[in-house]
Design a protein around this motif. Structure first.
Motif, PDB file in Angstrom:
ATOM      1  N   ALA A  62      16.094  -0.388 -15.688  1.00 43.83           N
ATOM      2  CA  ALA A  62      15.475  -1.211 -14.642  1.00 43.83           C
ATOM      3  C   ALA A  62      14.899  -0.231 -13.618  1.00 43.83           C
ATOM      4  O   ALA A  62      15.649   0.503 -12.973  1.00 43.83           O
ATOM      5  CB  ALA A  62      16.494  -2.138 -13.997  1.00 43.83           C
ATOM      6  N   GLU A  63      13.584  -0.222 -13.479  1.00 46.81           N
ATOM      7  CA  GLU A  63      12.933   0.822 -12.697  1.00 46.81           C
ATOM      8  C   GLU A  63      12.092   0.248 -11.555  1.00 46.81           C
ATOM      9  O   GLU A  63      11.529  -0.837 -11.657  1.00 46.81           O
ATOM     10  CB  GLU A  63      12.040   1.664 -13.604  1.00 46.81           C
ATOM     11  N   ARG A  64      12.026   1.020 -10.474  1.00 49.58           N
ATOM     12  CA  ARG A  64      11.129   0.777  -9.335  1.00 49.58           C
ATOM     13  C   ARG A  64      11.314  -0.599  -8.709  1.00 49.58           C
ATOM     14  O   ARG A  64      10.369  -1.333  -8.483  1.00 49.58           O
ATOM     15  CB  ARG A  64       9.672   0.944  -9.776  1.00 49.58           C
ATOM     16  N   TYR A  65      12.562  -0.962  -8.405  1.00 52.57           N
ATOM     17  CA  TYR A  65      12.828  -2.252  -7.769  1.00 52.57           C
ATOM     18  C   TYR A  65      13.302  -2.051  -6.334  1.00 52.57           C
ATOM     19  O   TYR A  65      13.696  -0.949  -5.924  1.00 52.57           O
ATOM     20  CB  TYR A  65      13.866  -3.043  -8.561  1.00 52.57           C
TER      21      TYR A  65
ATOM     22  N   THR B 209      10.642  -9.054   5.003  1.00 55.71           N
ATOM     23  CA  THR B 209      11.461  -8.346   4.024  1.00 55.71           C
ATOM     24  C   THR B 209      10.573  -7.867   2.882  1.00 55.71           C
ATOM     25  O   THR B 209       9.544  -8.479   2.571  1.00 55.71           O
ATOM     26  CB  THR B 209      12.572  -9.243   3.460  1.00 55.71           C
ATOM     27  N   LEU B 210      10.984  -6.763   2.263  1.00 58.43           N
ATOM     28  CA  LEU B 210      10.247  -6.200   1.136  1.00 58.43           C
ATOM     29  C   LEU B 210      10.965  -6.524  -0.161  1.00 58.43           C
ATOM     30  O   LEU B 210      12.203  -6.607  -0.207  1.00 58.43           O
ATOM     31  CB  LEU B 210      10.113  -4.688   1.285  1.00 58.43           C
ATOM     32  N   SER B 211      10.183  -6.699  -1.206  1.00 61.78           N
ATOM     33  CA  SER B 211      10.760  -7.038  -2.499  1.00 61.78           C
ATOM     34  C   SER B 211       9.849  -6.532  -3.608  1.00 61.78           C
ATOM     35  O   SER B 211       8.644  -6.793  -3.597  1.00 61.78           O
ATOM     36  CB  SER B 211      10.933  -8.561  -2.607  1.00 61.78           C
ATOM     37  N   GLU B 212      10.415  -5.779  -4.542  1.00 60.91           N
ATOM     38  CA  GLU B 212       9.676  -5.300  -5.704  1.00 60.91           C
ATOM     39  C   GLU B 212      10.461  -5.643  -6.968  1.00 60.91           C
ATOM     40  O   GLU B 212      11.663  -5.370  -7.065  1.00 60.91           O
ATOM     41  CB  GLU B 212       9.462  -3.780  -5.643  1.00 60.91           C
TER      42      GLU B 212
ATOM     43  N   PHE C 273       5.619  -3.519  -1.700  1.00 65.78           N
ATOM     44  CA  PHE C 273       5.231  -2.275  -1.046  1.00 65.78           C
ATOM     45  C   PHE C 273       3.704  -2.141  -1.035  1.00 65.78           C
ATOM     46  O   PHE C 273       3.006  -2.668  -1.894  1.00 65.78           O
ATOM     47  CB  PHE C 273       5.853  -1.086  -1.767  1.00 65.78           C
ATOM     48  N   LEU C 274       3.215  -1.439  -0.027  1.00 61.52           N
ATOM     49  CA  LEU C 274       1.785  -1.138   0.136  1.00 61.52           C
ATOM     50  C   LEU C 274       0.933  -2.393   0.280  1.00 61.52           C
ATOM     51  O   LEU C 274      -0.230  -2.413  -0.097  1.00 61.52           O
ATOM     52  CB  LEU C 274       1.284  -0.288  -1.031  1.00 61.52           C
ATOM     53  N   LYS C 275       1.509  -3.446   0.853  1.00 64.12           N
ATOM     54  CA  LYS C 275       0.757  -4.662   1.181  1.00 64.12           C
ATOM     55  C   LYS C 275       0.432  -4.650   2.679  1.00 64.12           C
ATOM     56  O   LYS C 275       1.024  -3.906   3.455  1.00 64.12           O
ATOM     57  CB  LYS C 275       1.555  -5.913   0.826  1.00 64.12           C
TER      58      LYS C 275
END
Length: 448
Positions: A313-316, A284-287, A192-194
């Motif tokens: 498990a947070e913010r994925y 595609t997005l991946s965090e 995100f935010l890239k």
């Protein structure tokens, strides 16, 4: 006149207003500029009209080769040969990696009935077109090149917009490469935010072509236009592409800071009539999840008590994540046992589009559980290997604990008493010495 600069890792050719970047062995990869031939699969088409009067097309995969050389060269292999003669567009300059990683496919190309003669010497209205697409098996690039084949005379008795020439198993077709469309980002995965740069490059064999460039985003079955430019009018719409670089063959698109809505297939289209080339670039997005457990590396529990153990498990992103709790005896085990009494929270959806999720269980251990190691393992698409967080368990007996507390309390009390009494004892001794008969007599003698 076409003048090459010094040939090193990157060579540039200039032709009037057209600036073609010829990448040879970028980032130290092997140059394939001297490649003589490349095995390909030729996806041939058989067109006919069915009983209802509709046009039907069947596809037949045939063996073929791309051979690079000059007019009049003999085929190097007993199969369908597409002889690509020297021109200002040479696809080999853009290839990276090794030959065994290249995948080649040749197809017929229909200009849709548009009768536009290609603006180079020797071109004819009845030219036959093919596309050669070479892709790297590990995703380094995809390049599509348009091949022009001039026949002695136009085909007869076939549909105007599908004037397919019959090709036999050992035919040699002399062609010229006239245009290419290249991407070095066949697929993109970012967080995100890239602001990823989607590469799209093109080149043609003549100067000052009339070029139309478009970028579109396709998602959920719908296409939206992001950018368009026409060299004929000089007008552009949208943003993301530096217009001044298009004349140099660079039509790359810079994606705005990514969010959940940035996902989709980005399509770069380049039109030089009568040819139209494009590349689909899925983004595609991946965090990665941030994983934590609610205890330190060692957990001490008194026998009979219980503890809630939580693995967060947070913010994925994307949504799918797998959380497991398992335990191993002291010294490890080849097959750790998975805990069955684990409960899961619902997925929490954050405003930025990421997710959070928890897995927890209640632990009320026995003495034999002491020394075991408990581990939370989190698996997610963004991770090459799962993330693990562990703690070691120590179980203590409540009786021994009480005795230890009593003993420690007694010792502390004794120390307090000793610290209080010792100064008084020492002070008393000093006073006794001061008023003893011997001390008084010695003082009297001193005065006399």
């Amino acid at each position: 006149m076409i003048v090459p600069t010094t040939r090193s890792n990157i060579m540039f050719w200039t032709s009037g207003g057209v600036f073609l970047a010829l990448l040879c062995g970028v980032n130290g990869s092997q140059s394939l500029y001297d490649l003589q031939w490349l095995p390909c699969k030729f996806v041939d088409e058989k067109v006919h009209i069915n009983e209802e009067g509709h046009i039907e097309t069947s596809y037949i995969t045939r063996k073929a080769v791309l051979q690079f050389g000059n007019v009049g060269d003999k085929p190097l292999h007993p199969t369908i040969t597409f002889l690509v003669t020297a021109s200002k567009v040479d696809m080999r300059r853009y290839l990276e990696g090794t030959e065994d990683k290249l995948q080649c496919e040749i197809r017929r190309y229909s200009n849709g009935g548009i009768v536009t003669r290609w603006p180079t010497a020797g071109a004819q209205d009845h030219d036959v077109w093919f596309t050669s697409t070479i892709r790297h098996s590990e995703g380094l690039f995809v390049i599509t090149t348009f091949l022009k084949h001039t026949t002695a005379a136009p085909a007869e008795g076939q549909l105007d917009f599908l004037q397919w020439k019959t090709i036999h198993d050992r035919d040699l077709l002399t062609t010229s490469a006239v245009m290419f469309v290249l991407t070095r980002t066949p697929s993109v995965e970012v967080g995100f935010l890239k602001e990823p740069n989607l590469h799209c490059q093109f080149g043609v064999d003549h100067k000052l072509p009339h070029v139309t460039v478009e970028w579109r985003l396709q998602k959920h079955g719908e296409r939206s236009k992001l950018f368009s430019y026409s060299s004929r009018t000089g007008k552009s719409e949208g943003a993301g592409v530096a217009v001044k670089t298009i004349a140099a063959g660079n039509a790359s698109f810079k994606v705005p800071p990514t969010s959940k809505h940035s996902e989709g297939t980005y399509i770069c289209s380049v039109v030089v009539a009568p040819l139209s080339g494009s590349h689909d670039i899925p983004l595609t997005l991946s965090e990665q999840p941030r994983v934590s457990i609610n205890v330190d590396s060692t957990l001490s529990i008194i026998l009979g008590k219980y503890q809630k153990l939580i693995c967060d498990a947070e913010r994925y992103y994307p949504l799918d994540v797998n959380i497991e709790w398992y335990r191993e005896p002291p010294g490890g085990s080849p097959t750790p046992s998975t805990l069955k009494n684990v409960l899961f929270s619902s997925h929490q959806n954050h405003k930025d589009g990421t997710y959070s999720h928890s897995a927890f269980f209640y632990l009320q251990p026995s003495m034999k559980d002491s020394g075991y190691e408990y581990t939370c393992k989190v698996s997610h698409k963004s991770l090459r290997t799962p993330i693990r967080k562990s703690f070691s368990l120590i179980v203590t007996d409540p009786d021994s604990t009480l005795w230890n507390i009593t003993a420690i309390g007694f010792i502390i009390s004794m120390l307090v008493i000793l610290c209080y009494m010792l100064p008084q004892y020492l002070g008393g001794r000093k006073a006794a010495i001061k008023f003893s008969p011997a001390a008084v007599l010695a003082k009297v003698r001193c005065c006399l």
